[in-house]
Every structure is written in C-alpha cells, then in structure tokens.
Scaffold this motif. Structure first.
Motif, PDB file in Angstrom:
ATOM      1  N   GLU A 170      76.194  66.338  59.130  1.00 21.51           N
ATOM      2  CA  GLU A 170      74.912  65.715  58.834  1.00 21.51           C
ATOM      3  C   GLU A 170      73.890  66.700  58.270  1.00 21.51           C
ATOM      4  OE1 GLU A 170      74.747  62.516  59.018  1.00 21.51           O
ATOM      5  OE2 GLU A 170      76.763  62.460  59.832  1.00 21.51           O
ATOM      6  N   ALA A 171      74.281  67.981  58.114  1.00 16.39           N
ATOM      7  CA  ALA A 171      73.332  68.998  57.669  1.00 16.39           C
ATOM      8  C   ALA A 171      73.077  68.890  56.180  1.00 16.39           C
ATOM      9  CB  ALA A 171      73.876  70.381  57.993  1.00 16.39           C
ATOM     10  N   ASP A 172      71.933  69.482  55.751  1.00 13.50           N
ATOM     11  CA  ASP A 172      71.614  69.491  54.333  1.00 13.50           C
ATOM     12  C   ASP A 172      72.656  70.285  53.548  1.00 13.50           C
ATOM     13  OD1 ASP A 172      68.055  69.731  54.922  1.00 13.50           O
ATOM     14  OD2 ASP A 172      69.364  67.989  54.710  1.00 13.50           O
ATOM     15  N   ARG A 173      73.121  71.417  54.095  1.00 18.52           N
ATOM     16  CA  ARG A 173      74.124  72.227  53.436  1.00 18.52           C
ATOM     17  C   ARG A 173      75.216  72.553  54.442  1.00 18.52           C
ATOM     18  NH1 ARG A 173      72.805  73.526  48.551  1.00 18.52           N
ATOM     19  NH2 ARG A 173      74.390  75.128  48.384  1.00 18.52           N
ATOM     20  N   PRO A 174      76.177  71.624  54.652  1.00 17.57           N
ATOM     21  CA  PRO A 174      77.252  71.855  55.606  1.00 17.57           C
ATOM     22  C   PRO A 174      78.169  72.978  55.136  1.00 17.57           C
ATOM     23  CG  PRO A 174      77.720  69.919  54.294  1.00 17.57           C
ATOM     24  CD  PRO A 174      76.331  70.347  53.936  1.00 17.57           C
ATOM     25  N   VAL A 175      79.024  73.445  56.038  1.00 18.94           N
ATOM     26  CA  VAL A 175      79.989  74.494  55.696  1.00 18.94           C
ATOM     27  C   VAL A 175      81.370  73.865  55.582  1.00 18.94           C
ATOM     28  CG1 VAL A 175      81.079  76.619  56.475  1.00 18.94           C
ATOM     29  CG2 VAL A 175      78.649  76.269  56.864  1.00 18.94           C
ATOM     30  N   TYR A 176      81.968  73.988  54.428  1.00 20.89           N
ATOM     31  CA  TYR A 176      83.312  73.483  54.192  1.00 20.89           C
ATOM     32  C   TYR A 176      84.311  74.609  54.405  1.00 20.89           C
ATOM     33  CZ  TYR A 176      81.010  69.540  51.856  1.00 20.89           C
ATOM     34  OH  TYR A 176      80.222  68.454  51.557  1.00 20.89           O
TER      35      TYR A 176
ATOM     36  N   GLU B 164      72.137  69.460  64.618  1.00 23.94           N
ATOM     37  CA  GLU B 164      71.169  68.776  65.476  1.00 23.94           C
ATOM     38  C   GLU B 164      71.593  68.816  66.938  1.00 23.94           C
ATOM     39  OE1 GLU B 164      68.608  64.614  65.570  1.00 23.94           O
ATOM     40  OE2 GLU B 164      70.421  64.781  64.340  1.00 23.94           O
ATOM     41  N   PHE B 165      70.726  69.362  67.771  1.00 22.51           N
ATOM     42  CA  PHE B 165      70.968  69.512  69.209  1.00 22.51           C
ATOM     43  C   PHE B 165      72.248  70.309  69.507  1.00 22.51           C
ATOM     44  CE2 PHE B 165      68.555  65.456  68.916  1.00 22.51           C
ATOM     45  CZ  PHE B 165      67.385  65.905  69.514  1.00 22.51           C
ATOM     46  N   CYS B 166      72.686  71.103  68.522  1.00 19.70           N
ATOM     47  CA  CYS B 166      73.872  71.976  68.673  1.00 19.70           C
ATOM     48  C   CYS B 166      75.136  71.176  68.987  1.00 19.70           C
ATOM     49  CB  CYS B 166      73.658  73.035  69.749  1.00 19.70           C
ATOM     50  SG  CYS B 166      72.275  74.153  69.414  1.00 19.70           S
ATOM     51  N   MET B 167      75.190  69.922  68.561  1.00 24.36           N
ATOM     52  CA  MET B 167      76.327  69.081  68.926  1.00 24.36           C
ATOM     53  C   MET B 167      77.633  69.539  68.282  1.00 24.36           C
ATOM     54  SD  MET B 167      75.223  67.163  71.199  1.00 24.36           S
ATOM     55  CE  MET B 167      76.792  66.332  71.398  1.00 24.36           C
ATOM     56  N   GLU B 168      77.566  70.002  67.010  1.00 23.37           N
ATOM     57  CA  GLU B 168      78.782  70.495  66.367  1.00 23.37           C
ATOM     58  C   GLU B 168      79.318  71.714  67.119  1.00 23.37           C
ATOM     59  OE1 GLU B 168      80.521  69.485  63.768  1.00 23.37           O
ATOM     60  OE2 GLU B 168      79.288  67.888  62.921  1.00 23.37           O
ATOM     61  N   TYR B 169      78.411  72.611  67.501  1.00 17.98           N
ATOM     62  CA  TYR B 169      78.790  73.813  68.245  1.00 17.98           C
ATOM     63  C   TYR B 169      79.455  73.429  69.570  1.00 17.98           C
ATOM     64  CZ  TYR B 169      78.265  78.339  70.610  1.00 17.98           C
ATOM     65  OH  TYR B 169      78.508  79.506  71.294  1.00 17.98           O
ATOM     66  N   ILE B 170      78.827  72.539  70.296  1.00 21.41           N
ATOM     67  CA  ILE B 170      79.338  72.144  71.609  1.00 21.41           C
ATOM     68  C   ILE B 170      80.684  71.430  71.482  1.00 21.41           C
ATOM     69  CG2 ILE B 170      78.907  70.635  73.594  1.00 21.41           C
ATOM     70  CD1 ILE B 170      75.870  71.241  73.109  1.00 21.41           C
ATOM     71  N   GLU B 171      80.794  70.522  70.514  1.00 26.97           N
ATOM     72  CA  GLU B 171      82.045  69.778  70.336  1.00 26.97           C
ATOM     73  C   GLU B 171      83.180  70.704  69.913  1.00 26.97           C
ATOM     74  OE1 GLU B 171      81.284  66.563  67.682  1.00 26.97           O
ATOM     75  OE2 GLU B 171      79.786  65.642  69.004  1.00 26.97           O
ATOM     76  N   ALA B 172      82.883  71.679  69.037  1.00 25.59           N
ATOM     77  CA  ALA B 172      83.919  72.622  68.611  1.00 25.59           C
ATOM     78  C   ALA B 172      84.386  73.467  69.794  1.00 25.59           C
ATOM     79  CB  ALA B 172      83.387  73.512  67.493  1.00 25.59           C
ATOM     80  N   TYR B 173      83.459  73.855  70.658  1.00 22.93           N
ATOM     81  CA  TYR B 173      83.843  74.619  71.851  1.00 22.93           C
ATOM     82  C   TYR B 173      84.718  73.765  72.756  1.00 22.93           C
ATOM     83  CZ  TYR B 173      83.553  77.313  76.137  1.00 22.93           C
ATOM     84  OH  TYR B 173      83.879  78.025  77.269  1.00 22.93           O
ATOM     85  N   ARG B 174      84.330  72.514  72.956  1.00 26.31           N
ATOM     86  CA  ARG B 174      85.133  71.617  73.795  1.00 26.31           C
ATOM     87  C   ARG B 174      86.515  71.382  73.203  1.00 26.31           C
ATOM     88  NH1 ARG B 174      80.355  67.167  75.045  1.00 26.31           N
ATOM     89  NH2 ARG B 174      79.364  68.298  76.793  1.00 26.31           N
TER      90      ARG B 174
END
Length: 280
Positions: free
Chosen positions: A5-11, A261-271
């Motif tokens: 959902e970011a303006d410039r995601p990382v592929y 947003e709310f570090c959800m990508e970070y948290i989900e990747a860790y999980r």
C-alpha cells in the motif's frame, strides 16, 4: 511485495536461478530439475515478487532458448510467481515471453544496439515490465550522474514514442563497484533522485551485490547500500530473498521511511519467519 500500500513499495526480484550463481549454474549444466524447482519454491515462500531466470553459466553454457524454456517450465510447474527473463540476447527474451503464463519482466533493454526498439514494442499495452540499463552505444556506462540522467531522459522519450507506461520501467542506474570508485553510491543516489523527481511512476532497481564486488565482508556494504538506496528512491532490487539479514533490514527500512502503515508488513513478515532468528 513489501509495503503493497506504500507510495513506493519495494519489489524483490529473486536472484538465485541464475547461471552465474555457482549452485544454480551447476544445476543448469547438469539438468538438475529438482534443485531448480526447490529454489523457485523457497524464493517464492521468502517473499519474492519476481523470479530471475537467467540460463547462461560462467562456462558459456545455456544462453539459448532451449535452456531458457527448460527453466521457465520448471518454475511454472511449482509456482505462479512472475518470471524475470534475463539474457543479453534480446531475441531469446522476446521468444521466451510467449512461454510465460503470467506477465513478468524483461531484463534488460537499453539504448545499446537498438535493444529498446525491440523490447518496447513487445511490452507496449501489456502488463509486462522491463529493466532498463542507463548505458549507451557511445559512452558505454557514463562515468557521471549527468550522463546517466541524460540516458534516462532519452529512454523516456522512447517510451512515449512506443506507448510504454512509466510504471512498466525499472531503471537500473548501473552501480559501480565501490572498490574501484569510492563515489559509486553518490552517483547512484543522484540518478535515483532525478528519476523520482522526473518520472515518479517509474521504478528503480539494482543488482544489489555489484556494489561490494571484491570487497571483504560484503554484507556490511550490501545492507547499507540497500537502505541508503531505498531512501534515495530505489524501490526494487535483484537480491537473495533467503538472506534473512537483508530481508529484515528491507522491512525495517520500509517501516522507518513511513511506507508501512502501523508496521504491519514488518510484523507479518516476522510472523511468516522471513527474518530474525529462524523459527522452523
């Protein structure tokens, strides 16, 4: 995709199905289909957006349509991840496009040898993407940022001419090895910022490990390069998604930049066990 959902995601373009990677080169030369399928699955599960598919090996084997076809079929047998077709031979790339079940990416085109004039008509009006190198026939790789930015502008003119959208293009500013040019990143960053300013819909990528070639403890250059490049506007990288340290730093940098947003990508990747102390 990190930060969807970011303006410039990382592929993440997963790098391991490449004949210049020693283990994959051995598998390609020996016809080891099981290894190719295993590494395709592993990279997909690690979060790859695209799987690089580069059949040429260091021994001069494999840069042909037959071997490319073999690799494509093996990858598509086990996963649906889009493929990055990778060869210096544009004609092989154009034929290989017909074998892909879903649109992927061409690696690569440039102003050299009229490659853009072959690739751009093939991807215009489609969902295919293209890596574009910022070199040319006259200067090769320009020695300064100004030359590469000039090539970027020429490529954008070609894109308009052929009806290729900016968001189909992944520009590679062509980072030089730090050991031979201590201003390598400074130049790379300047080019990134110019691309973001002039064509914000376009993407920026890099063969990440090129920066540290022939340097000791390469991860201590590669990881800072990734983070600094993201801050400069790079939103894609040809990288090993099985490198847990690298992936953790990418997710962390994306969160710190406000792209998660709310570090959800970070948290989900860790999980999902993509970085940190391995859980399984």
């Amino acid at each position: 995709m990190i930060g969807e959902e970011a303006d410039r995601p990382v592929y993440i373009i997963a790098e391991k199905i490449n004949g210049f990677v020693p283990r994959s080169g051995k598998a390609i030369e020996e016809g080891d289909a099981e290894y190719i399928k295993e590494i395709a699955i592993a990279q997909t599960e690690a979060g790859a957006d695209y799987l690089d598919c580069s059949p040429a090996t260091t021994n001069g084997y494999g840069d042909n349509l037959e071997t490319m076809t073999w690799l494509i079929n093996l990858i598509q047998e086990v996963c649906d991840t889009p493929i990055t077709l990778d060869s210096p031979n544009v004609d092989i790339l154009l034929e290989a496009m017909k074998l892909c079940k879903v649109p992927g990416m061409i690696n690569s085109a440039s102003l050299c040898e009229g490659k853009i004039d072959k690739v751009f008509p093939a991807i215009a009006g489609t969902d295919w993407k293209c890596v574009v190198m910022l070199d040319d026939d006259v200067r090769g790789i320009p020695s300064n940022a100004e030359g590469r930015i000039d090539n970027f502008r020429k490529v954008m003119q070609k894109a308009e001419e052929y009806g290729v959208d900016a968001d189909q293009l992944f520009f590679d500013p062509l980072v030089e090895t730090l050991g031979t040019n201590d201003q390598s990143f400074v130049c790379f960053s300047e080019v990134c910022r110019a691309i973001v300013a002039e064509a914000p819909e376009a993407h920026i990528t890099s063969g990440l490990s090129n920066i540290s070639f022939n340097m000791p403890s390469r991860k201590h250059i590669n990881i800072p390069f990734m983070i600094l490049s993201m801050f400069s506007g790079m939103d894609s990288a040809i990288v090993d998604p099985l490198n847990r340290d690298m992936m953790g730093c990418i997710y962390g940098a994306s969160a710190l930049m406000g792209n998660d947003e709310f570090c959800m990508e970070y948290i989900e990747a860790y999980r999902d066990d993509r970085f940190g102390v391995q859980k399984k």
